[in-house]
Scaffold this motif. Structure first.
Motif: not given
Length: 268
Positions: A124-147
């Motif tokens: 399980s992980g995150y991809t498709g965004g612009s930030w490096e080493q995103p956290t679950y809180e950052q991704v779920s907050g829709q701050y990073t562009g990851h899915v």
């Protein structure tokens, strides 16, 4: 409360402004926040726990709010950013390839692939965004562009990329560009990420086959995008179906029920 009340209240404020929080969840959170004049911090959380309990029992909370509820009750897993461990160690081989799919919360995307012959690991992980080493809180907050996504490492001698794509289409609502079932927000959008031209051709052909079959009343909106950096999620997200089997089975039941209803609806 078994967790620090002040930390939990700070998380409550974050959930209120989180775009993925549903309106009626936000209403309960705001109501708890506004009770600070009548109740102590511990009293606020106890009241919120009581308000959320009927929804939590039915698994009718968004993932972030459910995690918050588990934290209130003292049942939340401890977040950590240590090296990812999975149920099966992987050994790199000339025949190992990888596929990456996004289709809603990654908790429900692991088991359907993990149980197939030829699968070395599903991460399980995150991809498709612009930030490096995103956290679950950052991704779920829709701050990073990851899915939220899963990376599948597989032995190409035992299972093909085509077979994995075929499984993927069975797990999602391909007409929903804003999430999947109960998972709402851009971090849950459905995407097939291709690693090379061969995967791109297979993904495009499979999408066209779904369109040509005309099984859905709405347009097929699954995106096909080049694979970017894949960041493994925190350890407590890995192998969720093994670590929390009861909760997973409830989520899976809701997920499967919706997909069966969708197929029945589109048939008529």
């Amino acid at each position: 409360m078994k967790s620090n009340s002040e930390d939990l209240l700070r998380e409550l404020y974050n959930l209120i402004i989180n775009p993925a929080t549903r309106d009626w969840e936000r209403h309960l959170l705001v109501q708890a926040k506004d009770n600070h004049q009548q109740l102590s911090p511990t009293g606020q959380l106890k009241q919120l726990e009581a308000d959320l309990r009927p929804l939590a029992i039915r698994d009718n909370l968004t993932p972030d709010v459910m995690d918050f509820y588990l934290a209130i009750t003292g049942n939340a897993p401890t977040p950590t950013r240590t090296t990812v461990t999975t149920s099966r160690p992987t050994v790199a081989s000339p025949h190992e390839e990888r596929a990456v799919f996004a289709g809603g919360c990654f908790w429900c995307m692991v088991e359907p692939f993990d149980q197939r012959p030829g699968i070395n690991a599903v991460i399980s992980g995150y991809t498709g965004g612009s930030w490096e080493q995103p956290t679950y809180e950052q991704v779920s907050g829709q701050y990073t562009g990851h899915v939220e996504a899963v990376e599948i490492k597989y032995d190409a001698r035992e299972i093909s990329y085509q077979e994995l794509v075929d499984i993927y289409w069975q797990l999602i609502d391909p007409t929903d560009r804003f999430g999947q079932i109960n998972d709402r927000g851009s971090q849950y959008r459905p995407v097939i990420f291709y690693a090379d031209q061969s995967q791109l051709a297979i993904a495009q052909a499979s999408k066209q086959a779904v369109i040509d079959a005309q099984r859905y009343q709405k347009p097929i909106v699954v995106a096909i995008e080049p694979l970017q950096q894949f960041w493994p999620a925190e350890n407590y997200h890995q192998d969720f179906y093994r670590k929390q089997p009861r909760r997973y089975q409830r989520l899976k039941k809701t997920h499967d029920r919706y997909l069966h209803w969708l197929k029945f609806k589109n048939k008529f």
